[in-house]
Design an enzyme around this catalytic site. Structure first.
Site, PDB file in Angstrom:
ATOM      1  CB  ALA A  67      -0.928   0.006   1.218  1.00  0.00           C
ATOM      2  CB  SER A  68       4.269   1.861   1.157  1.00  0.00           C
ATOM      3  OG  SER A  68       5.334   2.774   1.023  1.00  0.00           O
ATOM      4  CB  THR A  69       3.120   6.097  -2.661  1.00  0.00           C
ATOM      5  OG1 THR A  69       3.446   6.807  -1.458  1.00  0.00           O
ATOM      6  CG2 THR A  69       1.621   6.106  -2.841  1.00  0.00           C
TER       7      THR A  69
END
Length: 200
Positions: free
Chosen positions: A11-13
């Site tokens: 989920a981490s950009t």
């Protein structure tokens, strides 16, 4: 061999940026990379957050999306904002744990990040991830079965517990054999240099 552990949540950009560079940057210094998926949810929950801080703080989120576009362009990688953010990264994380034992975690991680933040696609469902696994020549049904088994669920939970024990509070993070913690995609080279110069 000196090595770093690369802690990431799908989920981490900014973990997308790190994932696309980690192996190359580390190899230049003769440093190995342990790819370690975990979940940010429990860590954020302990801080009272029920959503990504980039959604909670509007100005921070606006900056992040523009920053991601600039950095991706500078690094020559595609970037397209997915419609849903953050996406549910639970199943992808469990699949990555399966890939740890079989040597394809790095390829799966890069492909999944590219689908999500490079192409703006959904990566939260079994159908989405089946396409990625199949593109890598893997038996998607078999991998999904193992990822959703009791052992598969436990593996990601244990990895998240290990991240917390290592002091990880965000993604991407990098740790070295001597316990040094580096947070952020812009700290990748620093983590690699530390590992290379402080190897046992």
């Amino acid at each position: 061999m000196a090595h770093i552990t690369f802690w990431f949540d799908f989920a981490s950009t900014y973990s997308y940026l790190a994932a696309m560079r980690a192996a190359e940057v580390a190899a230049q210094r003769g440093v190995g990379v342990t790819w370690q998926p975990f979940l940010l949810g429990p860590i954020f929950g302990a801080q009272g957050w029920t959503d990504s801080p980039f959604n909670i703080y509007e100005a921070k989120g606006k900056y992040m999306w523009r920053d991601m576009a600039r950095l991706a362009d500078a690094e020559g990688i595609p970037f397209n904002r997915p419609e849903t953010f953050p996406q549910n990264s639970l199943l992808a994380g469990r699949i990555a744990c399966v890939g740890q034992d079989e040597g394809w975690i790095a390829d799966f991680t890069r492909a999944t990040y590219t689908a999500q933040f490079g192409n703006g696609q959904d990566i939260s469902t079994a159908a989405d991830l089946t396409l990625i696994l199949t593109s890598l020549g893997l038996d998607a049904a078999d991998v999904l079965a193992r990822a959703t088994s009791a052992d598969g669920k436990l593996a990601l939970r244990a990895s998240t517990d290990a991240a917390i024990a290592a002091g990880v509070f965000g993604a991407p993070s990098f740790t070295t054999h001597d316990g040094e913690l580096f947070w952020g995609s812009d700290r990748l080279a620093e983590a690699v240099d530390w590992a290379a110069t402080h190897a046992v």
